[in-house]
Design an enzyme around this catalytic site. Structure first.
Site, mmCIF file in Angstrom:
data_model
loop_
_atom_site.group_PDB
_atom_site.id
_atom_site.type_symbol
_atom_site.label_atom_id
_atom_site.label_comp_id
_atom_site.label_asym_id
_atom_site.label_seq_id
_atom_site.Cartn_x
_atom_site.Cartn_y
_atom_site.Cartn_z
ATOM 1 N N LEU A 125 0.841 -1.203 0.000
ATOM 2 C CA LEU A 125 0.000 0.000 0.000
ATOM 3 C C LEU A 125 0.875 1.252 0.000
ATOM 4 O O LEU A 125 2.060 1.193 0.327
ATOM 5 C CB LEU A 125 -0.911 -0.045 1.232
ATOM 6 C CG LEU A 125 -1.905 -1.218 1.219
ATOM 7 C CD1 LEU A 125 -2.469 -1.488 2.605
ATOM 8 C CD2 LEU A 125 -3.028 -0.959 0.216
ATOM 9 N N PRO A 126 0.279 2.410 -0.344
ATOM 10 C CA PRO A 126 1.111 3.608 -0.498
ATOM 11 C C PRO A 126 1.833 4.060 0.775
ATOM 12 O O PRO A 126 3.034 4.301 0.740
ATOM 13 C CB PRO A 126 0.109 4.678 -0.967
ATOM 14 C CG PRO A 126 -1.030 3.929 -1.565
ATOM 15 C CD PRO A 126 -1.114 2.642 -0.795
ATOM 16 N N THR A 145 6.301 0.693 2.171
ATOM 17 C CA THR A 145 7.328 1.459 2.874
ATOM 18 C C THR A 145 6.628 2.439 3.801
ATOM 19 O O THR A 145 5.903 3.331 3.329
ATOM 20 C CB THR A 145 8.203 2.264 1.880
ATOM 21 O OG1 THR A 145 8.794 1.357 0.956
ATOM 22 C CG2 THR A 145 9.293 3.022 2.608
ATOM 23 N N LYS A 160 8.270 11.057 0.139
ATOM 24 C CA LYS A 160 7.717 10.412 1.334
ATOM 25 C C LYS A 160 8.827 9.668 2.091
ATOM 26 O O LYS A 160 8.970 9.803 3.304
ATOM 27 C CB LYS A 160 6.609 9.431 0.921
ATOM 28 C CG LYS A 160 5.982 8.668 2.078
ATOM 29 C CD LYS A 160 5.222 7.418 1.631
ATOM 30 C CE LYS A 160 6.141 6.241 1.445
ATOM 31 N NZ LYS A 160 5.490 4.957 1.261
ATOM 32 N N LYS A 219 15.200 0.064 5.119
ATOM 33 C CA LYS A 219 14.660 0.606 3.867
ATOM 34 C C LYS A 219 14.852 2.130 3.777
ATOM 35 O O LYS A 219 15.267 2.658 2.749
ATOM 36 C CB LYS A 219 13.176 0.233 3.772
ATOM 37 C CG LYS A 219 12.384 0.921 2.699
ATOM 38 C CD LYS A 219 12.759 0.480 1.306
ATOM 39 C CE LYS A 219 12.030 1.300 0.261
ATOM 40 N NZ LYS A 219 12.477 1.036 -1.085
HETATM 41 P P1 NAD Z 1 0.849 2.643 -6.082
HETATM 42 O O1 NAD Z 1 0.195 3.897 -5.636
HETATM 43 O O2 NAD Z 1 1.112 2.412 -7.529
HETATM 44 O O3 NAD Z 1 0.004 1.371 -5.562
HETATM 45 C C1 NAD Z 1 -0.680 1.332 -4.341
HETATM 46 C C2 NAD Z 1 -2.007 0.637 -4.583
HETATM 47 O O4 NAD Z 1 -2.692 0.518 -3.333
HETATM 48 C C3 NAD Z 1 -2.945 1.414 -5.517
HETATM 49 O O5 NAD Z 1 -3.293 0.597 -6.617
HETATM 50 C C4 NAD Z 1 -4.124 1.784 -4.640
HETATM 51 O O6 NAD Z 1 -5.359 1.774 -5.340
HETATM 52 C C5 NAD Z 1 -4.070 0.681 -3.602
HETATM 53 N N1 NAD Z 1 -4.761 1.032 -2.366
HETATM 54 C C6 NAD Z 1 -4.678 2.167 -1.639
HETATM 55 N N2 NAD Z 1 -5.457 2.094 -0.546
HETATM 56 C C7 NAD Z 1 -6.043 0.870 -0.597
HETATM 57 C C8 NAD Z 1 -6.979 0.219 0.255
HETATM 58 N N3 NAD Z 1 -7.464 0.793 1.358
HETATM 59 N N4 NAD Z 1 -7.389 -1.022 -0.100
HETATM 60 C C9 NAD Z 1 -6.912 -1.610 -1.222
HETATM 61 N N5 NAD Z 1 -6.037 -1.031 -2.069
HETATM 62 C C10 NAD Z 1 -5.616 0.200 -1.747
HETATM 63 O O7 NAD Z 1 2.198 2.552 -5.235
HETATM 64 P P2 NAD Z 1 3.473 1.621 -5.561
HETATM 65 O O8 NAD Z 1 4.409 2.362 -6.428
HETATM 66 O O9 NAD Z 1 2.992 0.259 -5.941
HETATM 67 O O10 NAD Z 1 4.131 1.581 -4.101
HETATM 68 C C11 NAD Z 1 3.578 0.808 -3.047
HETATM 69 C C12 NAD Z 1 4.533 0.852 -1.873
HETATM 70 O O11 NAD Z 1 5.805 0.333 -2.290
HETATM 71 C C13 NAD Z 1 4.800 2.272 -1.336
HETATM 72 O O12 NAD Z 1 4.856 2.219 0.059
HETATM 73 C C14 NAD Z 1 6.134 2.632 -1.963
HETATM 74 O O13 NAD Z 1 6.833 3.583 -1.178
HETATM 75 C C15 NAD Z 1 6.824 1.286 -2.012
HETATM 76 N N6 NAD Z 1 7.852 1.118 -3.057
HETATM 77 C C16 NAD Z 1 7.608 1.555 -4.341
HETATM 78 C C17 NAD Z 1 8.608 1.359 -5.312
HETATM 79 C C18 NAD Z 1 8.394 1.811 -6.744
HETATM 80 O O14 NAD Z 1 9.353 1.763 -7.539
HETATM 81 N N7 NAD Z 1 7.177 2.205 -7.139
HETATM 82 C C19 NAD Z 1 9.820 0.735 -4.975
HETATM 83 C C20 NAD Z 1 10.008 0.282 -3.670
HETATM 84 C C21 NAD Z 1 9.005 0.472 -2.716
#
Ligand code: NAD
Length: 300
Positions: A65-66, A94, A244, A169
Site C-alpha cells: 500500500l502507499p 514502505t 515520502k 529501507k
Molecule cells: P501505487 O500507488 O502504484 O500502488 C498502491 C495501490 O494501493 C494502488 O493501486 C491503490 O489503489 C491501492 N490502495 C490504496 N489504498 C487501498 C486500500 N485501502 N485497499 C486496497 N487497495 C488500496 O504505489 P506503488 O508504487 O505500488 O508503491 C507501493 C509501496 O511500495 C509504497 O509504500 C512505496 O513507497 C513502495 N515502493 C515503491 C517502489 C516503486 O518503484 N514504485 C519501490 C520500492 C518500494
C-alpha cells in the site's frame, strides 16, 4: 500451496502478486482501483470484492500500500478479526518505523504473526521477481515468511526485530535519493563541459562514480538500460514516493539523533520538484529541475 490475500496491486503489487500465482499459490487479490484489480486477474489472480473478503480464509496476507495511513487503516478495519488467527501477515509497503511497530504490536495482541518486509528495486524488479526484501520480525516469523517472499525476490534479508526492515529501507532510500540527485547533477555538468553523455555513462559506470542510479536507473534518455528516462519519466518510482521516504528518513534521523545533511538537502530538493508539479513523474525526472538543457516536465 497456500491461499494468499494480496492487497494493493499498484505499480509494485501489480507485478508481485502474479509472481506468487506463478509459484502455484492461490491469490485472492483486492485493490480499490478496478483497473489495477482487472490487470491482476488477467495475470492469474482471483478477484475479491473487498480486503475483508480476500483475507477471510487466507493462510497469508500480503499488503503493498502507499503509506502508513493506508496500512494502519487496512489492518485495523479489514484484516484484524477478519483473517484467521493462523494467517501470517506480511506488509511490504514502505512506512515509518513507529507505525510498523504499532501495527505489528496490534497484530501480535490479536494473536497474529506479522513481519514488515519493505522492498528495494523498481517496478521492473517487482514484475520479474527480483526485489530485495528487508524483513523485520522475530526469527520464527522470518522463517515462516521467507518461502512466501522468495517467489518475488532476488534476496530476502532478516534485518532484525519488528520495524527493522523499515529502518533498513529508509536508510537505503536516503542513499538512493542523494545519489540520484548527484548523478543528475553530474550528467548535466558533463554535458555543459562538452562530454558525450553516453561516453560519460560508460566511464562513470566503470569508475568510482558507479552507483545504481548511474548504471541501472540512468536518468537520461537514450543512454544505458531502458529506464523511465526513456519514457518521459513516466512510470517507475514516483517522485512523491521518494519525497515520502526522505521525510520518513529525516523524521527517523531526528528521533535517533543522527546527523544527515545530504539526506536533508535531498528532501528539500525533492520537495521543490514535487511543488513544481513533478510528483507523479519518476524520481529520476528531477534532472529536469536541475538542468535547464533538458525539457521541463509537461506538468511543471
Ligand atoms: P501505487 O500507488 O502504484 O500502488 C498502491 C495501490 O494501493 C494502488 O493501486 C491503490 O489503489 C491501492 N490502495 C490504496 N489504498 C487501498 C486500500 N485501502 N485497499 C486496497 N487497495 C488500496 O504505489 P506503488 O508504487 O505500488 O508503491 C507501493 C509501496 O511500495 C509504497 O509504500 C512505496 O513507497 C513502495 N515502493 C515503491 C517502489 C516503486 O518503484 N514504485 C519501490 C520500492 C518500494
Amino acid at each position: 500451496m497456500a491461499k494468499i490475500a494480496f492487497i494493493g496491486l499498484g505499480h509494485m503489487g501489480g507485478g508481485m502478486a502474479p509472481n506468487l500465482a506463478k509459484a502455484g499459490h492461490e491469490i485472492h487479490a483486492f485493490d480499490l482501483s478496478e483497473e489495477a484489480l482487472a490487470r491482476a486477474v488477467e495475470q492469474g489472480c482471483k478477484r475479491a470484492g473487498s480486503t475483508a473478503e480476500a483475507v477471510s480464509d487466507a493462510d497469508v496476507v500480503v499488503t503493498m500500500l502507499p503509506a502508513a495511513q493506508h496500512v494502519l487503516g487496512v489492518y485495523r478495519d479489514q484484516v484484524f478479526g477478519k483473517a484467521p488467527k493462523s494467517a501470517l501477515l506480511i506488509d511490504c509497503s514502505t512506512i515509518d518505523v513507529a507505525s510498523a511497530r504499532t501495527v505489528e504490536e496490534e497484530a501480535s495482541a490479536q494473536g497474529y504473526t506479522m513481519v514488515d518486509a519493505p522492498v528495494s528495486g523498481g517496478i521492473a524488479a517487482a514484475a520479474s521477481g527480483n526485489l530485495a526484501f528487508m524483513v523485520g520480525g522475530s526469527d520464527e516469523a522470518f522463517e515462516r515468511a521467507k518461502p512466501f517472499i522468495e517467489p518475488m525476490a532476488k534476496a530476502v534479508i532478516h534485518a532484525g526485530g519488528a520495524g527493522a526492515g523499515q529502518a533498513a529501507k529508509i536508510c537505503n532510500n536516503m542513499i538512493l535519493g542523494a545519489t540520484m540527485i548527484v548523478t543528475c547533477e553530474a550528467f548535466a555538468m558533463a554535458q555543459k563541459l562538452g562530454l558525450d553523455p553516453a561516453v560519460f555513462h560508460e566511464i562513470a559506470s566503470k569508475a568510482s562514480g558507479q552507483s545504481w542510479s548511474m548504471s541501472v536507473y540512468t536518468p537520461i534518455p537514450g543512454v544505458g538500460p531502458d529506464t523511465p528516462a526513456d519514457h518521459d519519466y513516466d512510470g517507475g518510482f514516483a517522485a512523491a514516493l521518494m519525497l515520502k521516504d526522505l521525510k520518513l528518513a529525516m523524521d527517523a534521523a531526528q528521533t535517533a539523533g543522527a546527523y544527515t545533511p545530504l539526506g536533508s538537502e535531498a528532501e528539500q530538493l525533492y520537495q521543490r520538484f514535487v511543488n513544481l508539479g513533478g510528483g507523479s513523474k519518476d524520481f529520476s525526472g528531477i534532472i529536469k529541475m536541475l538542468d535547464d538543457s533538458w525539457k521541463a516536465p509537461e506538468n511543471t
